[in-house]
Design an enzyme around this catalytic site. Structure first.
Site, PDB file in Angstrom:
ATOM      1  N   ASP A  30      53.422  80.395  35.411  1.00 56.53           N
ATOM      2  CA  ASP A  30      54.629  79.692  35.844  1.00 56.53           C
ATOM      3  C   ASP A  30      55.690  80.728  36.224  1.00 56.53           C
ATOM      4  O   ASP A  30      55.880  81.733  35.534  1.00 56.53           O
ATOM      5  CB  ASP A  30      55.140  78.778  34.717  1.00 56.53           C
ATOM      6  CG  ASP A  30      56.125  77.750  35.216  1.00 56.53           C
ATOM      7  OD1 ASP A  30      55.789  76.554  35.212  1.00 56.53           O
ATOM      8  OD2 ASP A  30      57.247  78.151  35.631  1.00 56.53           O
ATOM      9  N   ILE A  31      56.404  80.464  37.304  1.00 54.05           N
ATOM     10  CA  ILE A  31      57.402  81.421  37.792  1.00 54.05           C
ATOM     11  C   ILE A  31      58.605  81.509  36.852  1.00 54.05           C
ATOM     12  O   ILE A  31      59.325  82.520  36.851  1.00 54.05           O
ATOM     13  CB  ILE A  31      57.837  81.024  39.234  1.00 54.05           C
ATOM     14  CG1 ILE A  31      58.372  82.226  39.980  1.00 54.05           C
ATOM     15  CG2 ILE A  31      58.815  79.871  39.227  1.00 54.05           C
ATOM     16  CD1 ILE A  31      58.513  82.002  41.478  1.00 54.05           C
ATOM     17  N   ASN A  87      53.626  66.717  32.805  1.00 64.53           N
ATOM     18  CA  ASN A  87      54.857  66.008  33.142  1.00 64.53           C
ATOM     19  C   ASN A  87      54.555  65.046  34.285  1.00 64.53           C
ATOM     20  O   ASN A  87      53.938  65.439  35.286  1.00 64.53           O
ATOM     21  CB  ASN A  87      55.944  67.003  33.558  1.00 64.53           C
ATOM     22  CG  ASN A  87      56.385  67.884  32.402  1.00 64.53           C
ATOM     23  OD1 ASN A  87      56.300  67.490  31.251  1.00 64.53           O
ATOM     24  ND2 ASN A  87      56.850  69.089  32.710  1.00 64.53           N
ATOM     25  N   GLY A  93      59.842  64.568  33.681  1.00 66.99           N
ATOM     26  CA  GLY A  93      60.336  65.896  34.046  1.00 66.99           C
ATOM     27  C   GLY A  93      59.543  66.556  35.154  1.00 66.99           C
ATOM     28  O   GLY A  93      59.656  67.771  35.363  1.00 66.99           O
ATOM     29  N   GLN A  94      58.769  65.767  35.905  1.00 66.08           N
ATOM     30  CA  GLN A  94      57.946  66.363  36.967  1.00 66.08           C
ATOM     31  C   GLN A  94      58.821  66.741  38.159  1.00 66.08           C
ATOM     32  O   GLN A  94      59.633  65.936  38.633  1.00 66.08           O
ATOM     33  CB  GLN A  94      56.860  65.371  37.419  1.00 66.08           C
ATOM     34  CG  GLN A  94      55.911  65.968  38.447  1.00 66.08           C
ATOM     35  CD  GLN A  94      54.751  65.044  38.804  1.00 66.08           C
ATOM     36  OE1 GLN A  94      54.747  63.866  38.458  1.00 66.08           O
ATOM     37  NE2 GLN A  94      53.778  65.583  39.515  1.00 66.08           N
ATOM     38  N   HIS A 100      49.574  68.950  37.544  1.00 68.32           N
ATOM     39  CA  HIS A 100      49.412  70.245  36.885  1.00 68.32           C
ATOM     40  C   HIS A 100      49.517  70.095  35.380  1.00 68.32           C
ATOM     41  O   HIS A 100      50.283  69.270  34.876  1.00 68.32           O
ATOM     42  CB  HIS A 100      50.439  71.271  37.380  1.00 68.32           C
ATOM     43  CG  HIS A 100      51.851  70.785  37.377  1.00 68.32           C
ATOM     44  ND1 HIS A 100      52.348  69.946  38.339  1.00 68.32           N
ATOM     45  CD2 HIS A 100      52.867  71.007  36.513  1.00 68.32           C
ATOM     46  CE1 HIS A 100      53.616  69.683  38.083  1.00 68.32           C
ATOM     47  NE2 HIS A 100      53.953  70.311  36.961  1.00 68.32           N
ATOM     48  N   LEU A 101      48.747  70.893  34.703  1.00 66.12           N
ATOM     49  CA  LEU A 101      48.784  70.964  33.238  1.00 66.12           C
ATOM     50  C   LEU A 101      49.546  72.233  32.874  1.00 66.12           C
ATOM     51  O   LEU A 101      49.187  73.328  33.316  1.00 66.12           O
ATOM     52  CB  LEU A 101      47.352  71.007  32.696  1.00 66.12           C
ATOM     53  CG  LEU A 101      47.139  71.131  31.181  1.00 66.12           C
ATOM     54  CD1 LEU A 101      45.755  70.587  30.839  1.00 66.12           C
ATOM     55  CD2 LEU A 101      47.238  72.576  30.701  1.00 66.12           C
ATOM     56  N   HIS A 102      50.612  72.088  32.077  1.00 64.23           N
ATOM     57  CA  HIS A 102      51.317  73.260  31.542  1.00 64.23           C
ATOM     58  C   HIS A 102      50.599  73.696  30.263  1.00 64.23           C
ATOM     59  O   HIS A 102      50.460  72.897  29.331  1.00 64.23           O
ATOM     60  CB  HIS A 102      52.749  72.900  31.135  1.00 64.23           C
ATOM     61  CG  HIS A 102      53.675  72.557  32.250  1.00 64.23           C
ATOM     62  ND1 HIS A 102      54.582  73.460  32.765  1.00 64.23           N
ATOM     63  CD2 HIS A 102      53.865  71.405  32.936  1.00 64.23           C
ATOM     64  CE1 HIS A 102      55.299  72.866  33.716  1.00 64.23           C
ATOM     65  NE2 HIS A 102      54.888  71.617  33.835  1.00 64.23           N
TER      66      HIS A 102
HETATM   67  P1  5GP Z   1      57.015  70.302  36.527  1.00 61.82           P
HETATM   68  O1  5GP Z   1      58.501  70.398  36.313  1.00 61.82           O
HETATM   69  O2  5GP Z   1      56.699  69.597  37.837  1.00 61.82           O
HETATM   70  O3  5GP Z   1      56.240  69.743  35.375  1.00 61.82           O
HETATM   71  O4  5GP Z   1      56.508  71.790  36.625  1.00 61.82           O
HETATM   72  C1  5GP Z   1      56.589  72.539  37.791  1.00 61.82           C
HETATM   73  C2  5GP Z   1      56.550  73.973  37.351  1.00 61.82           C
HETATM   74  O5  5GP Z   1      56.316  74.762  38.487  1.00 61.82           O
HETATM   75  C3  5GP Z   1      57.845  74.472  36.714  1.00 61.82           C
HETATM   76  O6  5GP Z   1      57.595  74.902  35.380  1.00 61.82           O
HETATM   77  C4  5GP Z   1      58.279  75.618  37.622  1.00 61.82           C
HETATM   78  O7  5GP Z   1      58.834  76.701  36.928  1.00 61.82           O
HETATM   79  C5  5GP Z   1      56.999  75.985  38.335  1.00 61.82           C
HETATM   80  N1  5GP Z   1      57.182  76.526  39.659  1.00 61.82           N
HETATM   81  C6  5GP Z   1      58.049  76.081  40.607  1.00 61.82           C
HETATM   82  N2  5GP Z   1      57.938  76.815  41.723  1.00 61.82           N
HETATM   83  C7  5GP Z   1      56.984  77.755  41.467  1.00 61.82           C
HETATM   84  C8  5GP Z   1      56.433  78.816  42.248  1.00 61.82           C
HETATM   85  O8  5GP Z   1      56.777  79.042  43.417  1.00 61.82           O
HETATM   86  N3  5GP Z   1      55.485  79.586  41.665  1.00 61.82           N
HETATM   87  C9  5GP Z   1      55.054  79.352  40.374  1.00 61.82           C
HETATM   88  N4  5GP Z   1      54.119  80.170  39.892  1.00 61.82           N
HETATM   89  N5  5GP Z   1      55.561  78.361  39.617  1.00 61.82           N
HETATM   90  C10 5GP Z   1      56.514  77.564  40.166  1.00 61.82           C
END
Ligand code: 5GP
Length: 114
Positions: A30-31, A87, A93-94, A100-102
C-alpha cells in the site's frame, strides 16, 4: 466497470512494489501503509468489490485470502497475528473500486476499527 488505479497497476502503467503475483492475483505494498506490513491483494479480474462478486468468483476469492495468509506466514507474522480486510462501498471506507484485500500486520490492531 470503468478503469481503476489498480487496473493500471496490473497493466504496469503505474509503478507498484509488487510482492506476489500469479496468473489471477497480484499483491503490492500500500502506498500509504497503516501498519508495518500493509499489502493489497487484488484479483486481476476487475471485480468492483465484495458486493459485486458472484458465486463463480468463489474459488478466486478463496485463493486470494489464502495467498494473503501464506504471505503473512512467509513474512513471519502468522503467530503474532494480522488482519485481513475488504472495505466495501462508502461506509466500509472503500476508495478504490477494484476489489482488494488489505493485509495488515506488525503492530497491535485495535478492535473495533474507528
Ligand atoms: P480502500 O480505501 O479502497 O479500501 O483502499 C485503497 C488503498 O489503496 C488505500 O489504502 C490507499 O493507500 C491505496 N492506494 C491508493 N493509491 C495507491 C497507489 O497508487 N499505489 C498503491 N500501492 N496503493 C494505493
Amino acid at each position: 466497470m470503468s478503469d481503476t488505479l489498480f487496473a493500471k497497476i496490473i497493466r504496469r502503467e503505474i509503478p507498484a512494489d509488487i510482492v506476489y503475483e500469479d496468473d489471477d492475483i497480484l499483491a503490492f505494498r500500500d502506498i500509504a501503509p497503516k501498519a508495518p506490513l500493509h499489502v493489497l491483494f487484488i484479483p486481476k479480474k476487475p471485480i468492483r468489490n465484495l458486493d459485486a462478486a458472484v458465486a463463480d468468483d468463489g474459488e478466486l476469492l478463496g485463493r486470494l485470502v489464502l495467498a494473503a495468509a501464506a504471505y503473512a506466514r512467509q513474512e513471519g507474522f502468522a503467530e503474532q497475528g494480522y488482519r485481513c480486510v475488504f472495505n466495501t462501498n462508502a461506509d466500509g471506507g472503500q476508495t478504490v473500486f477494484h476489489l482488494h484485500l488489505h493485509l495488515l500486520a506488525g503492530r497491535s490492531l485495535h478492535w473495533p476499527p474507528g
